[in-house]
Design an enzyme around this catalytic site. Sequence first.
Site: not given
Length: 255
Positions: A90-92, A95
Site C-alpha cells: 500500500h503506497c501512502p 494513497n
Amino acid sequence: MWSYYQTTITKNTNIPDKFKLSAKVYEELIHTEESLIQRLILEQFTKDLPNVNRTANGLVRFCEKCKLVKPDRAHHCSVCEACVLKMDHHCPWINNCIGFNNYKFFVLYLLYSLIYCLYISITTIKYVILYWHGGKFLILFLFFASLMFAISLISLFCYHCYLVLHNRTTLEALRAPVFPSGPNKEGFDLGKKNNFLEIFGNRPELWLLPVKTHLGNGYNFPRKIIDEDSEYLLRSIVYDGDGESEGMSNDSYTY
Ligand SMILES: [Zn+2]
Ligand SMILES: [Zn+2]
C-alpha cells in the site's frame, strides 16, 4: 503525470466472484467450531479454484473480512479494507494499493519521477555554482530537494527492477509464498525475460506508456514445477474463459 494518474486511479480489488463464499457456505463455516470441519469446507470450496498457495500451516488462505478465499498472491489491505490482487504494497504517497492492475504504471511512475528529478538537479548545478558568487538562495533549495528525491527514487526504482525480473512482489520478498512443496521465494519465477513480459506485455512500443499491457488475469499465475526427476517443466496457464482475462496478448502467455 499520466503514470501518476494511472497508478492512483487504478484499483486492484476486483476479485472474481468465484472466490467469494456464498451466504450458505459462509454460514456453515462460522457455525462450525471444529477446525477440521472448517478446513474441509474451505478445501472443498477451493477444489475448483486455481489456488496453489496456502498459509504457513498448509491451510486455504481465507479472508474473514471479505469472506472470500484469497487468490494466489492476493492479500488483504487494512487501509483499502479489501483484498488486493497480487498485492505489492500500500503506497501512502499515492494513497492506493500497488497490485496486479497498476504495477506497471507504478514502475513507470518511479522511472519518470527519477528522470525528472535528475533533470532538475543537473540543470540547476550551474546556478548553484553561481550562488556562491551572489546568486539566489531558492536555487539551492531546488537543487538539494531534487537531488534527495533522485537518490531515494534510484534505490526504490532499482529494487523494483530487481523484483520485476524475479517475479516477486514486495510482500513476497519479505515473506515467501507457500506452495505444496513449502515456502519458495522463486515460486513464480519464469526467467527474467518472461517475468518482464508478464508485467510489461509483449508489445515493446507500449512498454514505456502507462497503458494496460500486463499478461494474465491476476489470480492464475504460470509457474515452473519441479517434477520427481528435478527437471523444470512449465505449467501452461489455463484460462477460465470468463471474459476478464481475454486481453490483447493472451495467446503468447501460454508457455
Ligand atoms: Zn480481504
Ligand atoms: Zn491498500
